[in-house]
Design a protein around this motif. Structure first.
Motif, short mmCIF file in Angstrom:
data_model
loop_
_atom_site.label_atom_id
_atom_site.label_comp_id
_atom_site.label_asym_id
_atom_site.label_seq_id
_atom_site.Cartn_x
_atom_site.Cartn_y
_atom_site.Cartn_z
N PHE A 106 67.61 -63.98 9.35
CA PHE A 106 68.93 -63.72 10.05
C PHE A 106 68.75 -64.16 11.71
O PHE A 106 67.85 -63.83 12.12
N SER A 107 69.57 -65.13 11.99
CA SER A 107 69.46 -65.54 13.43
C SER A 107 69.91 -64.59 14.41
O SER A 107 71.18 -64.49 14.70
N PHE A 108 69.00 -64.00 15.10
CA PHE A 108 69.42 -62.93 16.12
C PHE A 108 70.09 -63.47 17.18
O PHE A 108 71.08 -62.77 17.64
N THR A 109 69.89 -64.56 17.77
CA THR A 109 70.69 -65.17 18.76
C THR A 109 72.26 -65.43 18.35
O THR A 109 73.07 -64.93 19.27
N THR A 110 72.58 -65.65 17.05
CA THR A 110 73.85 -65.89 16.80
C THR A 110 74.40 -64.43 16.68
O THR A 110 75.76 -64.46 17.14
N LYS A 164 67.79 -58.42 4.77
CA LYS A 164 68.48 -59.43 4.70
C LYS A 164 70.08 -59.22 4.49
O LYS A 164 71.10 -59.58 5.39
N LYS A 165 70.10 -58.59 3.40
CA LYS A 165 71.74 -58.29 3.09
C LYS A 165 72.20 -57.32 4.06
O LYS A 165 73.56 -57.61 4.32
N ILE A 166 71.60 -56.42 4.85
CA ILE A 166 72.31 -55.78 5.80
C ILE A 166 72.67 -56.61 6.95
O ILE A 166 73.58 -56.38 7.74
N PHE A 167 71.61 -57.24 7.43
CA PHE A 167 71.82 -58.21 8.57
C PHE A 167 73.02 -58.94 8.36
O PHE A 167 73.87 -59.25 9.25
N LYS A 168 73.07 -59.61 7.07
CA LYS A 168 74.56 -60.47 6.65
C LYS A 168 75.55 -59.89 6.89
O LYS A 168 76.63 -60.13 7.60
N GLU A 218 76.54 -48.34 11.10
CA GLU A 218 76.37 -48.46 9.91
C GLU A 218 74.99 -49.08 9.41
O GLU A 218 74.00 -48.91 8.80
N GLY A 219 75.01 -50.62 9.90
CA GLY A 219 73.81 -51.13 9.68
C GLY A 219 72.57 -50.66 10.29
O GLY A 219 71.52 -50.68 9.73
N LYS A 220 72.40 -50.06 11.38
CA LYS A 220 71.41 -49.62 12.07
C LYS A 220 70.95 -48.21 11.20
O LYS A 220 69.62 -48.23 11.14
N LYS A 221 71.97 -47.69 10.67
CA LYS A 221 71.47 -46.44 9.85
C LYS A 221 70.93 -47.05 8.46
O LYS A 221 69.74 -46.19 8.23
N GLN A 222 71.47 -47.88 7.93
CA GLN A 222 70.72 -48.39 6.75
C GLN A 222 69.26 -49.18 6.98
O GLN A 222 68.66 -48.94 6.07
N LEU A 223 69.24 -49.69 8.22
CA LEU A 223 68.07 -50.48 8.56
C LEU A 223 67.01 -49.32 8.84
O LEU A 223 65.67 -49.40 8.19
N MET A 268 76.15 -57.00 8.76
CA MET A 268 76.40 -56.96 10.09
C MET A 268 76.97 -57.91 10.77
O MET A 268 78.06 -57.92 11.52
N LYS A 269 76.59 -59.17 10.44
CA LYS A 269 77.12 -60.52 11.11
C LYS A 269 78.26 -60.65 10.58
O LYS A 269 79.25 -61.22 11.69
N ASP A 270 78.75 -60.40 9.27
CA ASP A 270 80.23 -61.13 8.94
C ASP A 270 81.22 -59.66 9.09
O ASP A 270 82.30 -60.03 8.75
N GLY A 271 80.64 -58.59 9.66
CA GLY A 271 81.67 -57.76 9.91
C GLY A 271 82.00 -56.46 8.71
O GLY A 271 82.84 -55.86 8.87
#
Length: 215
Positions: free
Chosen positions: A24-28, A141-145, A156-161, A147-150
């Motif tokens: 996942f591109s963190f800058t994006t 990777k799925k969690i980051f995706k 919630e993403g942070k909790k899952q990570l 988070m990115k697409d909303g």
């Protein structure tokens, strides 16, 4: 200068972390709202730009007095702004090569150290990510995706990570805020709401980075 180096280290650490899971591109993701504000700012007329600068300068001064570390606002909004041009260019090239996969995180870290940029110990430890198995990496990777697409919120993403043993480096501004007592936090929230109202009056989108304090 110390604050800028901390912010630079935060950005670089995030790159190193996400380079490990190679997904996942963190800058994006982390800078998307930042760039939207920058783009809008650059299109403003001179008078409105000055109003924005005045509002953010006053806000920064008041938040700093309350104990919050706030990065300095400038039109260019560059995380490397306090580095000299030559060093800035080298650092940006290293980050780009890391993002493009031309450098490993170890190589990038070594090159950055040669420029005098050293990651803080608490943000520099990436071994927990290196030791993730393939199944866990895929979950991350799925969690980051999402988070990115909303499809899931950042919280919630942070909790899952966290359940996977992954913790996203905290921004120095957020970290300093979290250390404040309830009274100071209330004052910070009130002052930010006031600044947001001022932005609404001049028809400019309020920087998303301050929304963290209003939740």
């Amino acid at each position: 200068m110390k604050l800028q180096i901390n912010l630079l280290a935060y950005t670089i650490a995030a790159f190193l972390i996400f380079a490990v899971i190679n997904s996942f591109s963190f800058t994006t993701y982390a800078n998307e709202d930042h760039h939207k504000f920058k783009d809008e700012y650059e299109k403003l007329d001179i008078k409105t730009k000055q109003q924005v600068d005045d509002i953010l300068s006053s806000l920064k001064e008041d938040l700093t007095a309350l104990g919050v570390e706030v990065p300095k606002h400038k039109g260019k909004h560059n995380g490397f702004e306090n580095l000299d041009d030559k060093t800035k260019e080298k650092a940006e090239n290293i980050i780009k090569e890391l993002k493009d996969g031309k450098l490993t995180k170890e190589e990038a870290n070594k090159k950055l150290k040669e420029l005098g940029v050293t990651l803080p110990e608490k943000h520099g430890k990436c071994s927990v990510f290196e030791n993730l198995d393939s199944k866990t990496k895929e979950k991350a990777k799925k969690i980051f995706k999402q988070m990115k697409d909303g499809s899931i919120s950042k919280e919630e993403g942070k909790k899952q990570l966290a359940k996977l043993g992954i913790e996203i480096p905290k921004h120095p501004m957020h970290e300093s805020y979290d250390k404040l007592d309830d009274e100071a936090k209330a004052k910070v929230k009130s002052r930010i709401e006031e600044a947001k109202s001022e932005f609404e009056k001049i028809g400019v989108t309020f920087p998303k980075k301050y929304e963290y304090f209003l939740n």
